[in-house]
Design a protein around this motif. Sequence first.
Motif, PDB file in Angstrom:
ATOM      1  N   LEU A 131      28.246  60.856  54.325  1.00  0.00           N
ATOM      2  CA  LEU A 131      27.551  62.093  54.685  1.00  0.00           C
ATOM      3  C   LEU A 131      26.604  61.916  55.869  1.00  0.00           C
ATOM      4  O   LEU A 131      26.243  62.894  56.522  1.00  0.00           O
ATOM      5  CB  LEU A 131      26.757  62.621  53.485  1.00  0.00           C
ATOM      6  N   LEU A 132      26.193  60.659  56.138  1.00  0.00           N
ATOM      7  CA  LEU A 132      25.242  60.408  57.214  1.00  0.00           C
ATOM      8  C   LEU A 132      25.951  60.362  58.558  1.00  0.00           C
ATOM      9  O   LEU A 132      26.940  59.653  58.734  1.00  0.00           O
ATOM     10  CB  LEU A 132      24.488  59.110  56.956  1.00  0.00           C
TER      11      LEU A 132
ATOM     12  N   TYR B  69      20.336  62.367  59.213  1.00  0.00           N
ATOM     13  CA  TYR B  69      20.950  63.688  59.169  1.00  0.00           C
ATOM     14  C   TYR B  69      22.366  63.608  58.598  1.00  0.00           C
ATOM     15  O   TYR B  69      23.070  62.610  58.772  1.00  0.00           O
ATOM     16  CB  TYR B  69      21.018  64.299  60.571  1.00  0.00           C
ATOM     17  N   THR B  70      22.749  64.704  57.932  1.00  0.00           N
ATOM     18  CA  THR B  70      24.124  64.851  57.468  1.00  0.00           C
ATOM     19  C   THR B  70      24.958  65.491  58.573  1.00  0.00           C
ATOM     20  O   THR B  70      24.457  65.793  59.661  1.00  0.00           O
ATOM     21  CB  THR B  70      24.164  65.722  56.211  1.00  0.00           C
TER      22      THR B  70
ATOM     23  N   VAL C 123      12.147  51.871  57.741  1.00  0.00           N
ATOM     24  CA  VAL C 123      13.091  51.409  56.739  1.00  0.00           C
ATOM     25  C   VAL C 123      13.397  52.559  55.774  1.00  0.00           C
ATOM     26  O   VAL C 123      12.489  53.111  55.133  1.00  0.00           O
ATOM     27  CB  VAL C 123      12.536  50.204  55.966  1.00  0.00           C
ATOM     28  N   PHE C 124      14.679  52.909  55.661  1.00  0.00           N
ATOM     29  CA  PHE C 124      15.147  53.945  54.733  1.00  0.00           C
ATOM     30  C   PHE C 124      15.795  53.281  53.524  1.00  0.00           C
ATOM     31  O   PHE C 124      16.581  52.322  53.677  1.00  0.00           O
ATOM     32  CB  PHE C 124      16.183  54.860  55.412  1.00  0.00           C
ATOM     33  N   HIS C 125      15.491  53.809  52.326  1.00  0.00           N
ATOM     34  CA  HIS C 125      16.144  53.321  51.116  1.00  0.00           C
ATOM     35  C   HIS C 125      16.566  54.509  50.258  1.00  0.00           C
ATOM     36  O   HIS C 125      16.319  55.669  50.611  1.00  0.00           O
ATOM     37  CB  HIS C 125      15.212  52.387  50.332  1.00  0.00           C
ATOM     38  N   ASN C 126      17.200  54.215  49.147  1.00  0.00           N
ATOM     39  CA  ASN C 126      17.777  55.281  48.325  1.00  0.00           C
ATOM     40  C   ASN C 126      18.691  56.166  49.162  1.00  0.00           C
ATOM     41  O   ASN C 126      18.559  57.402  49.177  1.00  0.00           O
ATOM     42  CB  ASN C 126      16.681  56.119  47.649  1.00  0.00           C
ATOM     43  N   LEU C 127      19.593  55.560  49.826  1.00  0.00           N
ATOM     44  CA  LEU C 127      20.462  56.274  50.758  1.00  0.00           C
ATOM     45  C   LEU C 127      21.474  57.135  50.008  1.00  0.00           C
ATOM     46  O   LEU C 127      21.975  56.758  48.951  1.00  0.00           O
ATOM     47  CB  LEU C 127      21.199  55.274  51.643  1.00  0.00           C
TER      48      LEU C 127
END
Length: 260
Positions: free
Chosen positions: A245-246, A177-178, A236-240
């Motif tokens: 902003l997170l 989330y931002t 797993v998160f990529h292309n962050l």
Amino acid sequence: MIVSCELCGTKYRLDPSRIHKDSAKVRCSRCGHTFVVKKDDLSEAPVPADAAPSGREADQEETLAYEQPAPKPLRPQATPKKRGARRLLLGLLLLAIALAAAAYYLHSTGFWKAAPPEEAAPPAPAPAAVPQVSIEENLQAYFLENASVGQIFVVEGKVVNEESRPVSFVLLEGKLYTGDSQPALVQRAYCGNVLSKEELMQMDMADVQNAMMNREGKDLTNVHIPSMGKVPFMIVFHNLPDLDLLKDYSVEVVSAQVDQ
């Protein structure tokens, strides 16, 4: 003595001896008109002898009050036939017959059959309730540098089967989330698929995602999870996006299957 009716022109022979004065009143026997004749108007000619003054009329004064003769009865003329109106009526009759025939044909062929009432659609089945599978609170989240895509974000934890029967194929969904609480990234993974940090840093990200989507889990750890049993998971998160902003993340159970 010859006299002529002033109205219809019929001529009569009149005996002059019956006129005692200079003039006398005479009534035409054909049209009924009364007029005055004088002795000075004498002429000799053959005419019908059916007009004669009566003795009373011969004694009248010279002044004569003319009376309007009664109108002759007129025979009504036949109304000429109107061929145009008759043709119009005939055309309308033929048109009505043609329309009636067409309506009968369409009705007999079923063209105008009433549409069957639409059957009420069966109510949509209620979505199956997700089995009672919870996520333990002691989650771990960290950043790593992957060789192919750069920085990645990893969330690790465990799920607990709170059903009285075994469950399988637990699927999770993670979100980043931002600051305004809008999801910036969404990623899914099945439980039971865990990689070491070295594998996360060295493996191609497509291989990492394929490993995370193994439905049965590594070594079938996501199949027949016993009641109150625990299974590890990894998202797993990529292309962050820009890390500034997170602000937060979340993990929730999307689906699971109760074993029969």
